[in-house]
Scaffold this motif. Structure first.
Motif, PDB file in Angstrom:
ATOM      1  N   TRP A 295       0.843  -1.195   0.000  1.00  0.00           N
ATOM      2  CA  TRP A 295       0.000   0.000   0.000  1.00  0.00           C
ATOM      3  C   TRP A 295       0.877   1.243   0.000  1.00  0.00           C
ATOM      4  CZ3 TRP A 295       0.079   3.761   3.828  1.00  0.00           C
ATOM      5  CH2 TRP A 295       0.737   3.428   5.012  1.00  0.00           C
ATOM      6  N   GLN A 296       0.312   2.340  -0.494  1.00  0.00           N
ATOM      7  CA  GLN A 296       1.054   3.598  -0.572  1.00  0.00           C
ATOM      8  C   GLN A 296       0.086   4.759  -0.413  1.00  0.00           C
ATOM      9  OE1 GLN A 296       4.549   4.348  -1.103  1.00  0.00           O
ATOM     10  NE2 GLN A 296       3.689   6.295  -0.405  1.00  0.00           N
ATOM     11  N   GLY A 297       0.485   5.725   0.416  1.00  0.00           N
ATOM     12  CA  GLY A 297      -0.304   6.925   0.599  1.00  0.00           C
ATOM     13  C   GLY A 297       0.260   8.087  -0.174  1.00  0.00           C
ATOM     14  N   PHE A 298      -0.611   8.893  -0.775  1.00  0.00           N
ATOM     15  CA  PHE A 298      -0.212  10.077  -1.526  1.00  0.00           C
ATOM     16  C   PHE A 298      -1.017  11.275  -1.008  1.00  0.00           C
ATOM     17  CE2 PHE A 298       0.202   6.426  -4.326  1.00  0.00           C
ATOM     18  CZ  PHE A 298       1.497   6.561  -4.842  1.00  0.00           C
ATOM     19  N   SER A 299      -0.376  12.425  -0.981  1.00  0.00           N
ATOM     20  CA  SER A 299      -1.096  13.633  -0.572  1.00  0.00           C
ATOM     21  C   SER A 299      -1.756  14.265  -1.780  1.00  0.00           C
ATOM     22  CB  SER A 299      -0.141  14.634   0.087  1.00  0.00           C
ATOM     23  OG  SER A 299       0.854  15.061  -0.831  1.00  0.00           O
ATOM     24  N   LEU A 300      -2.947  14.762  -1.577  1.00  0.00           N
ATOM     25  CA  LEU A 300      -3.652  15.539  -2.591  1.00  0.00           C
ATOM     26  C   LEU A 300      -3.726  16.970  -2.080  1.00  0.00           C
ATOM     27  CD1 LEU A 300      -6.585  13.080  -3.491  1.00  0.00           C
ATOM     28  CD2 LEU A 300      -4.367  13.328  -4.617  1.00  0.00           C
ATOM     29  N   GLY A 301      -2.664  17.709  -2.292  1.00  0.00           N
ATOM     30  CA  GLY A 301      -2.570  19.039  -1.730  1.00  0.00           C
ATOM     31  C   GLY A 301      -2.332  18.978  -0.234  1.00  0.00           C
ATOM     32  N   ASP A 302      -2.695  20.041   0.468  1.00  0.00           N
ATOM     33  CA  ASP A 302      -2.494  20.095   1.917  1.00  0.00           C
ATOM     34  C   ASP A 302      -3.622  19.420   2.697  1.00  0.00           C
ATOM     35  OD1 ASP A 302      -0.162  21.544   1.523  1.00  0.00           O
ATOM     36  OD2 ASP A 302      -1.207  23.482   1.605  1.00  0.00           O
ATOM     37  N   ASP A 303      -4.738  19.156   2.048  1.00  0.00           N
ATOM     38  CA  ASP A 303      -5.892  18.663   2.796  1.00  0.00           C
ATOM     39  C   ASP A 303      -6.557  17.473   2.097  1.00  0.00           C
ATOM     40  OD1 ASP A 303      -6.810  20.028   0.625  1.00  0.00           O
ATOM     41  OD2 ASP A 303      -8.261  21.269   1.704  1.00  0.00           O
ATOM     42  N   GLY A 304      -5.736  16.636   1.482  1.00  0.00           N
ATOM     43  CA  GLY A 304      -6.312  15.482   0.809  1.00  0.00           C
ATOM     44  C   GLY A 304      -5.383  14.288   0.836  1.00  0.00           C
TER      45      GLY A 304
ATOM     46  N   GLY B 189     -10.254  18.084   0.551  1.00  0.00           N
ATOM     47  CA  GLY B 189     -10.983  19.256   1.006  1.00  0.00           C
ATOM     48  C   GLY B 189     -11.363  20.159  -0.146  1.00  0.00           C
ATOM     49  N   LEU B 190     -12.586  20.720  -0.056  1.00  0.00           N
ATOM     50  CA  LEU B 190     -13.086  21.625  -1.099  1.00  0.00           C
ATOM     51  C   LEU B 190     -13.226  23.057  -0.606  1.00  0.00           C
ATOM     52  CD1 LEU B 190     -15.914  19.329  -2.552  1.00  0.00           C
ATOM     53  CD2 LEU B 190     -13.565  19.581  -3.376  1.00  0.00           C
ATOM     54  N   GLY B 191     -12.879  23.299   0.637  1.00  0.00           N
ATOM     55  CA  GLY B 191     -13.053  24.617   1.210  1.00  0.00           C
ATOM     56  C   GLY B 191     -14.384  24.773   1.905  1.00  0.00           C
ATOM     57  N   ASN B 192     -14.452  25.730   2.823  1.00  0.00           N
ATOM     58  CA  ASN B 192     -15.667  26.011   3.582  1.00  0.00           C
ATOM     59  C   ASN B 192     -16.168  24.792   4.352  1.00  0.00           C
ATOM     60  OD1 ASN B 192     -15.856  28.725   2.640  1.00  0.00           O
ATOM     61  ND2 ASN B 192     -16.760  27.973   0.722  1.00  0.00           N
TER      62      ASN B 192
ATOM     63  N   ASP C 185     -15.342  -8.904  -8.972  1.00  0.00           N
ATOM     64  CA  ASP C 185     -16.066  -8.096  -7.992  1.00  0.00           C
ATOM     65  C   ASP C 185     -15.586  -6.656  -8.084  1.00  0.00           C
ATOM     66  OD1 ASP C 185     -17.856  -8.766  -5.360  1.00  0.00           O
ATOM     67  OD2 ASP C 185     -16.597  -6.999  -5.059  1.00  0.00           O
ATOM     68  N   ALA C 186     -16.511  -5.739  -8.300  1.00  0.00           N
ATOM     69  CA  ALA C 186     -16.157  -4.333  -8.472  1.00  0.00           C
ATOM     70  C   ALA C 186     -17.021  -3.453  -7.577  1.00  0.00           C
ATOM     71  CB  ALA C 186     -16.341  -3.909  -9.924  1.00  0.00           C
ATOM     72  N   SER C 187     -16.420  -2.380  -7.066  1.00  0.00           N
ATOM     73  CA  SER C 187     -17.172  -1.403  -6.281  1.00  0.00           C
ATOM     74  C   SER C 187     -16.625  -0.016  -6.542  1.00  0.00           C
ATOM     75  CB  SER C 187     -17.096  -1.720  -4.784  1.00  0.00           C
ATOM     76  OG  SER C 187     -15.762  -1.747  -4.333  1.00  0.00           O
ATOM     77  N   LEU C 188     -17.505   0.963  -6.488  1.00  0.00           N
ATOM     78  CA  LEU C 188     -17.131   2.357  -6.753  1.00  0.00           C
ATOM     79  C   LEU C 188     -18.057   3.246  -5.939  1.00  0.00           C
ATOM     80  CD1 LEU C 188     -15.472   4.404  -8.484  1.00  0.00           C
ATOM     81  CD2 LEU C 188     -17.318   4.259 -10.178  1.00  0.00           C
ATOM     82  N   ALA C 189     -17.484   4.208  -5.219  1.00  0.00           N
ATOM     83  CA  ALA C 189     -18.285   5.096  -4.373  1.00  0.00           C
ATOM     84  C   ALA C 189     -17.723   6.508  -4.413  1.00  0.00           C
ATOM     85  CB  ALA C 189     -18.314   4.587  -2.933  1.00  0.00           C
ATOM     86  N   GLY C 190     -18.604   7.471  -4.273  1.00  0.00           N
ATOM     87  CA  GLY C 190     -18.189   8.861  -4.183  1.00  0.00           C
ATOM     88  C   GLY C 190     -19.199   9.646  -3.372  1.00  0.00           C
ATOM     89  N   GLY C 191     -18.726  10.728  -2.745  1.00  0.00           N
ATOM     90  CA  GLY C 191     -19.645  11.502  -1.931  1.00  0.00           C
ATOM     91  C   GLY C 191     -19.091  12.844  -1.540  1.00  0.00           C
ATOM     92  N   LEU C 192     -19.950  13.636  -0.922  1.00  0.00           N
ATOM     93  CA  LEU C 192     -19.598  14.950  -0.391  1.00  0.00           C
ATOM     94  C   LEU C 192     -20.085  15.025   1.043  1.00  0.00           C
ATOM     95  CD1 LEU C 192     -20.783  17.222  -3.356  1.00  0.00           C
ATOM     96  CD2 LEU C 192     -18.408  16.702  -2.753  1.00  0.00           C
TER      97      LEU C 192
END
Length: 807
Positions: free
Chosen positions: A224-233, A283-286, A334-341
């Motif tokens: 496994w490997q972790g990556f940063s998505l900017g400062d808040d992801g 993070g998307l802000g606010n 077997d496949a799964s996909l999820a997204g949310g806010l």
């Protein structure tokens, strides 16, 4: 039903003595000071399952929740997630059936001895899709279509939370026994990898002889490997590859054509699989965040059916001069996909998600033949496919209100959910089910031997949808007393609506002692698999192959035999428990009672020989027996869960972590289905073997004691698990056999070579414990060496080594 108190006496004494030992262990070592705030936070693991209040620890919940970390799952020999979880949670059982077609490869769990599909599985709090497989053979969980936990690798997980309480009002259908919530790893940096190799080295003692085996070699590589998505992801990627060779624990075959050898393969199937997972948040802000995850697994597995010897009527000597052993192979995608806010909307904590899951099973029958084609028969068959998919749109809202209560703010949560489901059966190639040129010979069985393919008459393409709404309020009436109430409404397009509710309370007498309890109603909707599955299969009944048709409950054949349209199962759950905290020691004791009405089961085989009327129904179908799904079984389950833990850091000898956990469980069948059949006489729908499987097919007592030790670069784990006797019932008492009460000991040692490289070596089942073997008088063909109802399997001692890296 066996005497539960009598069976539970020995393990109960063991649990009591072990717990007292934890309490009295402290003076032996030089201790450090009382726990710091950081240590206390580690002890009281924060959970999100069973509560919608933030920052609630497992010891502060209103219902019992087990927390199993990924590290705990990985410090053992097995790399199979469901096996590791069953070793860690006493109320959970994971059998390893063999010679049961697809269930050999898609193996279900049970919680508190209930049906596998009465436990809801979540991933990051959202509903996980079920397997396309429905278990139709003689296994624990017969008739269920459950989630395949082995589609998610342990390397993708941060922790697992197991809610041991009815939760249909909070989460919806299936949560009668409880909820398993798989929480994925969230890492923006760092990574790790491991390679594990293990195999069985064991002495197999069956009814007719003894032999040494070294088999089941298993290689598991994960990273496994972790990556940063900017400062808040973050983005966390994980992957796993597993290759496992088959095992064989059959007995010697006494039939003349077998020449006293082993002709069957009874054990774990061959498996090769690879799995990838991704989990992300940004993070998307606010105060808003986008999140999502995706996973995919490709698994090839191959189990064996019953052997066909050289003198078998369905053998073709030109193709197999010495007979043959058919294989049932499954490719599972077997496949799964999820997204949310999630964020704050008008003062409400808001979470909106869309989750999709799909499981496709392609069946193959290998090393076989269709006897009605003679020497022209293929030996490999495409036997058809099962496909299930699910789409869930959910919106959850929660908010704390200051209403002047001394215990703090009131927390109110509500939500909506829309779910769409689809189910398909696709036919196999014609030779897998047809009667060929020699089909006029009624002594020959049509279709592929071992697993008959799905026919055009079995083809299904159905769907349904349901809408749900819930409300949940938790009220801290005082700083000691909290109560919670939840209600849920669901409406299904195929069978109507249902309502459930739950009321819970907890009273903290002191910071060290609390009582908690709940009363709830629950339900489980009939799955599409149960409502529409249909097939023709070769079923073994009392050692004889019977061509059996499985019919939907709404079909004309099933209706004539006594079926009615399926409706939802309903339940009432009661629980009462205590929580004790004394420094580094904690203990929870939770008693429960679960009453289930209209449980969905698979009927008995109704043979054509039962009556001329039944024969007239089945003969046009070209089958010898029929079965179908039906409601009508009611059960009562009573038991108690005990979990104790003591942590002991020392100045000179290292740190110790002691755990004792136990489950005592008793299931009773109170009533059976009634038939609406107009036939005379009326066929029996549910008989002795099925009743006793529900009552005695899982252990009435399971007790585990474990000790973890670490000092500098060294570490070790020793674990002993007691399993009560399990009955594998036959159609008559003379055909019963059981596992016997057994204790299995596991041991692992670890050493950190460098800051980044660690090694481990261990042995599961150190003393090579087996369930009691199947008596030779009940094993005329040598196939079933041991009861496959065994809660710890039947493969014997397993040695392994692991190399792990971290960066």
């Amino acid at each position: 039903m066996r005497n539960t108190l009598q069976r539970a006496a020995a393990p109960a004494l063991f649990a009591t003595v072990s717990t007292l030992a934890l309490l009295t262990a402290a003076p032996v070592f030089a201790q450090t000071a009382e726990p710091t705030a950081d240590e206390a936070a580690q002890v009281d693991d924060i959970v999100v399952t069973g509560t919608r209040v933030q920052n609630r620890s497992r010891l502060d919940t209103l219902a019992p929740v087990d927390v199993v970390t990924a590290q705990a799952l990985q410090t053992r020999g097995t790399t199979e997630f469901a096996t590791a979880l069953a070793q860690a949670v006493p109320s959970l059982t994971f059998q390893r059936p063999s010679a049961n077609d697809g269930t050999d490869s898609i193996r279900p769990i049970t919680l508190r001895g209930l049906s596998p599909d009465q436990t809801l599985v979540l991933v990051n709090g959202t509903r996980r899709h079920a397997s396309a497989l429905v278990n139709v053979n003689g296994v624990v969980g017969r008739g269920s279509a459950a989630v395949d936990l082995n589609t998610i690798p342990t390397g993708a997980l941060d922790r697992v939370e197991v809610l041991r309480d009815g939760a249909s009002a909070q989460y919806g259908s299936d949560a009668i026994a409880g909820v398993v919530n798989l929480r994925l790893k969230e890492a923006s940096s760092g990574g790790g990898a491991s390679v594990t190799y293990g195999q069985y080295f064991t002495t197999v003692k069956t009814a007719r002889g003894e032999r040494d085996e070294q088999d089941g070699g298993t290689v598991t590589a994960s990273a496994w490997q972790g990556f940063s998505l900017g400062d808040d992801g973050f983005l966390t990627l994980s992957a796993e590859y597993l290759n496992r060779e088959s095992t064989n624990r059959s007995d010697y075959d006494p039939r003349a054509a077998a020449n006293g050898g082993i002709t069957a393969r009874f054990g774990d199937p061959d498996v090769e699989q690879w799995t990838v997972f991704a989990n992300a948040g940004k993070g998307l802000g606010n105060g808003w965040e986008a999140y999502g995850w995706a996973g995919y697994q490709d698994r090839d597995s191959e189990g064996a059916a019953f052997p066909r010897l050289s003198d078998n009527a369905n053998n073709v000597a030109v193709i197999y001069p010495s007979g043959f052993l058919p294989k049932v192979a499954i490719n599972s995608k077997d496949a799964s996909l999820a997204g949310g806010l999630r964020g704050e909307l008008a003062g409400w904590n808001t979470d909106v998600s869309l989750t999709y899951g799909r499981n496709a099973l392609d069946f193959r029958t290998e090393d076989s033949l269709n006897a009605t084609y003679g020497a022209a028969s293929p030996t490999s068959f495409d036997s058809g496919s099962l496909i299930y998919d699910q789409l869930v749109l959910g919106a959850d809202f929660s908010r704390a209100f200051e209403v002047g209560l001394s215990g703090g703010p009131l927390n109110f949560a509500w939500g909506l959910e829309q779910r769409w489901e689809g189910y398909q059966i696709e036919a196999g190639q014609p030779e897998s089910y047809n009667r060929g040129p020699l089909g006029a010979n009624t002594a020959l069985t049509g279709g592929a031997q071992g697993f008959v393919g799905f026919q055009p008459s079995n083809v299904v393409d159905v769907d349904r949808d349901n809408f749900a709404a819930y409300a949940d309020v938790e009220i801290p009436l005082t700083d000691k007393l909290r109560v919670e109430g939840a209600v849920r409404f669901e409406d299904y397009s195929d069978f109507g609506d249902t309502q459930t509710g739950k009321l819970s309370a907890r009273y903290d007498f002191t910071p060290s002692f609390a009582l908690r309890g709940s009363v709830s109603t629950g339900f489980r909707a009939p799955s599409l698999q149960q409502s529409f599955f249909t097939s023709t299969a070769s079923v073994i009944q009392n050692g004889t192959v019977v061509e059996t048709g499985t019919f939907p409950a709404t079909s004309a054949v099933a209706a004539a035999l006594g079926a009615r349209p399926l409706k939802a199962e309903t339940s009432t759950n009661y629980s009462l428990g205590a929580v004790i905290r004394l420094g580094r020691f904690d203990l929870t004791v939770d008693a429960y009672k679960i009453d289930i009405e209209d449980q969905i089961v698979l009927s008995e085989l109704i043979n054509r020989s039962f009556s001329p009327q039944v024969a007239s129904l089945l003969d046009p179908q070209g089958i010898q027996a029929a079965r179908f799904f039906l409601n009508g079984v009611s059960t009562s389950t009573e038991g108690v869960d005990i979990v104790g833990r003591y942590r002991l850091p020392t100045d000179t000898l290292g740190d110790f972590d002691f755990t004792v956990a136990a489950n005592f469980n008793d299931v009773s069948v109170n009533s059976l289905p009634t038939s609406s059949s107009v036939l005379n006489p009326v066929p029996t729908l549910f008989a002795r073997q099925r009743i006793l499987t529900i009552e005695d097919g899982t252990p009435a007592a399971k007790v585990s004691a474990a000790a973890d030790w670490s000092r500098d670069k060294w570490g070790a784990t020793v674990r002993a698990t007691y399993y009560g006797d399990v009955l594998q019932a036959g159609s008559t008492p003379a055909n019963d056999y059981s596992t016997g009460a057994k204790t299995v000991v596991d041991l692992e040692g670890r050493f950190q070579l460098t800051e980044r490289v660690g090694v481990a070596i261990g042995v599961d089942n150190v003393f090579d414990e087996y369930p009691d073997f199947v008596p030779g008088t009940l094993n005329s063909n040598g196939v079933l060496g041991f009861p496959y109802y065994s809660p710890f399997g039947f493969n014997g001692r397993y040695g392994y080594a692991r190399v792990s890296l971290k960066w």
